[in-house]
Write a protein that holds these residues in place. Structure first.
Motif, PDB file in Angstrom:
ATOM      1  N   ASP A 233       0.815  -1.214   0.000  1.00 35.39           N
ATOM      2  CA  ASP A 233       0.000   0.000   0.000  1.00 35.39           C
ATOM      3  C   ASP A 233       0.850   1.266   0.000  1.00 35.39           C
ATOM      4  OD1 ASP A 233       1.064  -0.061   2.519  1.00 35.39           O
ATOM      5  OD2 ASP A 233      -0.856  -0.095   3.590  1.00 35.39           O
ATOM      6  N   ARG A 234       2.175   1.108   0.035  1.00 37.81           N
ATOM      7  CA  ARG A 234       3.123   2.213   0.055  1.00 37.81           C
ATOM      8  C   ARG A 234       2.944   3.119   1.264  1.00 37.81           C
ATOM      9  NH1 ARG A 234       6.266   2.187  -4.193  1.00 37.81           N
ATOM     10  NH2 ARG A 234       6.969   4.322  -3.810  1.00 37.81           N
ATOM     11  N   ARG A 235       2.431   2.564   2.327  1.00 35.46           N
ATOM     12  CA  ARG A 235       2.420   3.203   3.644  1.00 35.46           C
ATOM     13  C   ARG A 235       3.013   2.244   4.674  1.00 35.46           C
ATOM     14  NH1 ARG A 235      -0.556   7.514   5.079  1.00 35.46           N
ATOM     15  NH2 ARG A 235      -1.226   6.550   7.035  1.00 35.46           N
ATOM     16  N   VAL A 236       2.402   1.084   4.807  1.00 37.07           N
ATOM     17  CA  VAL A 236       2.919   0.034   5.673  1.00 37.07           C
ATOM     18  C   VAL A 236       3.967  -0.796   4.946  1.00 37.07           C
ATOM     19  CG1 VAL A 236       2.311  -2.091   6.870  1.00 37.07           C
ATOM     20  CG2 VAL A 236       0.824  -0.109   7.053  1.00 37.07           C
ATOM     21  N   LEU A 237       3.654  -1.166   3.720  1.00 37.47           N
ATOM     22  CA  LEU A 237       4.502  -2.082   2.954  1.00 37.47           C
ATOM     23  C   LEU A 237       4.715  -1.535   1.554  1.00 37.47           C
ATOM     24  CD1 LEU A 237       5.925  -4.851   2.981  1.00 37.47           C
ATOM     25  CD2 LEU A 237       3.785  -5.861   2.176  1.00 37.47           C
ATOM     26  N   PHE A 238       5.993  -1.393   1.192  1.00 44.03           N
ATOM     27  CA  PHE A 238       6.353  -0.855  -0.108  1.00 44.03           C
ATOM     28  C   PHE A 238       6.843  -1.976  -1.023  1.00 44.03           C
ATOM     29  CE2 PHE A 238       6.034   2.976   2.166  1.00 44.03           C
ATOM     30  CZ  PHE A 238       6.162   4.064   1.320  1.00 44.03           C
ATOM     31  N   ASP A 239       6.594  -1.794  -2.315  1.00 43.41           N
ATOM     32  CA  ASP A 239       7.200  -2.693  -3.279  1.00 43.41           C
ATOM     33  C   ASP A 239       8.688  -2.311  -3.426  1.00 43.41           C
ATOM     34  OD1 ASP A 239       6.099  -0.252  -4.257  1.00 43.41           O
ATOM     35  OD2 ASP A 239       6.355  -0.928  -6.305  1.00 43.41           O
ATOM     36  N   ASP A 240       9.558  -3.289  -3.530  1.00 37.92           N
ATOM     37  CA  ASP A 240       9.255  -4.698  -3.562  1.00 37.92           C
ATOM     38  C   ASP A 240       9.134  -5.258  -2.140  1.00 37.92           C
ATOM     39  OD1 ASP A 240       9.530  -4.609  -6.340  1.00 37.92           O
ATOM     40  OD2 ASP A 240      11.561  -5.361  -6.304  1.00 37.92           O
ATOM     41  N   ALA A 241       8.111  -6.095  -1.929  1.00 35.23           N
ATOM     42  CA  ALA A 241       8.047  -6.882  -0.701  1.00 35.23           C
ATOM     43  C   ALA A 241       8.983  -8.064  -0.894  1.00 35.23           C
ATOM     44  CB  ALA A 241       6.621  -7.349  -0.432  1.00 35.23           C
TER      45      ALA A 241
END
Length: 341
Positions: A233-241
């Motif tokens: 979501d580019r708040r909690v988790l950014f690509d690349d995971a």
């Protein structure tokens, strides 16, 4: 296809807690770093940890150099041995008691046919002993994680192919050399790599790099259905995971840790419900911080005065002016910084 996957993730993760912006993630100092790998550019990739139950300070960290081979390091980060091997990517291990410490790595030497390379860890000599290289299936091997089934001690591996297919293999240790056989396959829609299995619950977690996190039942007789558990979501988790690790607690609790590579952070989700618990970065100490992290590993327990509650290891994608390496962080520091228990 990707739009469908994203829709499923958005629907399946609606209950996940809203997180603060990523820039609020606290920085934690690395307490040690490994000797740099021998090859330049994108080389170091993934760590695994063996905790010495009799002498925790003599525990070992294994790390892949995907252009040259696989290293064994001590807790000071000094390289104590090296085993040449072509294009090993992810690595995992399990202590199998009388069968020794079994180490498995995804082998990308043949881009058309995935392989698993197997080793045993000689914990006295502090070196890896090769025990075989085994064909898995078509495609390029990428991710790798192991599962020791709780009810009978059977050992399985999961090889994540670069196109998102996941091949499960049964690893037979009954003979003089391992036997590896593919027992089922699962599929995600796009490029995936990081995976980890919770030995307590038999749940497999996989990171689809640009989409989010998924969960499967690890049992080979179970359906191959993927359950979405957290989205990029580019708040909690950014690509690349990227890399995944577990900090188990009790029967099914603890934390799932993810390398949020796109913003150089690490995201924690509380188990069993996979709800957001916090995030941190590595930096601000005498040792340089981490960025562009691929693989991570986590193990609880006493590793000595620096790591009284556990050891967290992260690949560092930019260790300039030296080549890439791995950084060590105290799990006690992570919990304190995030106000967790």
């Amino acid at each position: 296809m990707k739009a469908v996957i994203l829709a499923l993730l958005l629907g399946g993760c609606a209950a996940t807690a809203v997180a603060p912006p990523s820039e609020q993630a606290p920085q934690l100092a690395a307490l040690a770093e490994t000797d740099p790998v021998d090859t330049a550019h994108d080389a170091a990739d993934d760590p695994a940890i063996w905790r010495n139950p009799r002498d925790p300070a003599a525990s070992l960290v294994i790390g892949t150099d995907k252009k040259a081979g696989i290293h064994v390091y001590d807790l000071a980060g000094k390289r104590v041995s090296f085993t040449p091997a072509a294009r090993l990517n992810n690595v995992d291990l399990r202590d199998m008691g009388a069968k020794g410490v079994v180490v498995a790595a995804s082998d990308r030497a043949d881009k058309d046919v995935a392989h698993v390379s197997m080793f045993t860890l000689d914990t006295v000599a502090r070196r890896l002993v090769p025990t075989g290289r085994f064909r898995v299936g078509s495609g390029e091997a990428y991710g790798m994680c192991l599962w020791r089934r709780a009810r009978d001690g059977a050992l399985f591996g999961f090889v994540v192919l670069k196109d998102g297919r996941i091949d499960q293999v049964a690893i037979d240790l009954s003979g003089a050399a391992p036997k590896v056989a593919t027992v089922r396959s699962m599929k995600l829609g796009t490029q995936s790599e990081g995976c980890v299995v919770d030995d307590r619950t038999g749940l497999l977690y996989v990171a689809e790099e640009d989409v989010g996190l998924w969960r499967f039942d690890a049992d080979p007789a179970a359906p191959t259905t993927a359950t979405p558990i957290a989205r990029v979501d580019r708040r909690v988790l950014f690509d690349d995971a990227e890399g995944l690790a577990l900090a188990p607690k009790g029967r099914d609790g603890g934390y799932l840790v993810v390398s949020s590579q796109g913003d150089n952070a690490y995201t924690l989700y509380r188990l069993p419900g996979v709800t957001y618990a916090g995030r941190f970065r590595i930096g601000g100490g005498a040792i340089d911080g981490t960025s562009d992290t691929d693989g991570i590993e986590m193990m609880l327990g006493n590793f000595g005065p620096k790591y009284p509650r556990g050891l967290f290891v992260a690949q560092d994608g930019d260790n300039a002016p030296d080549t890439q390496n791995f950084k060590y962080v105290s799990w006690a520091d992570v919990l304190k910084a995030l106000g967790l228990r």
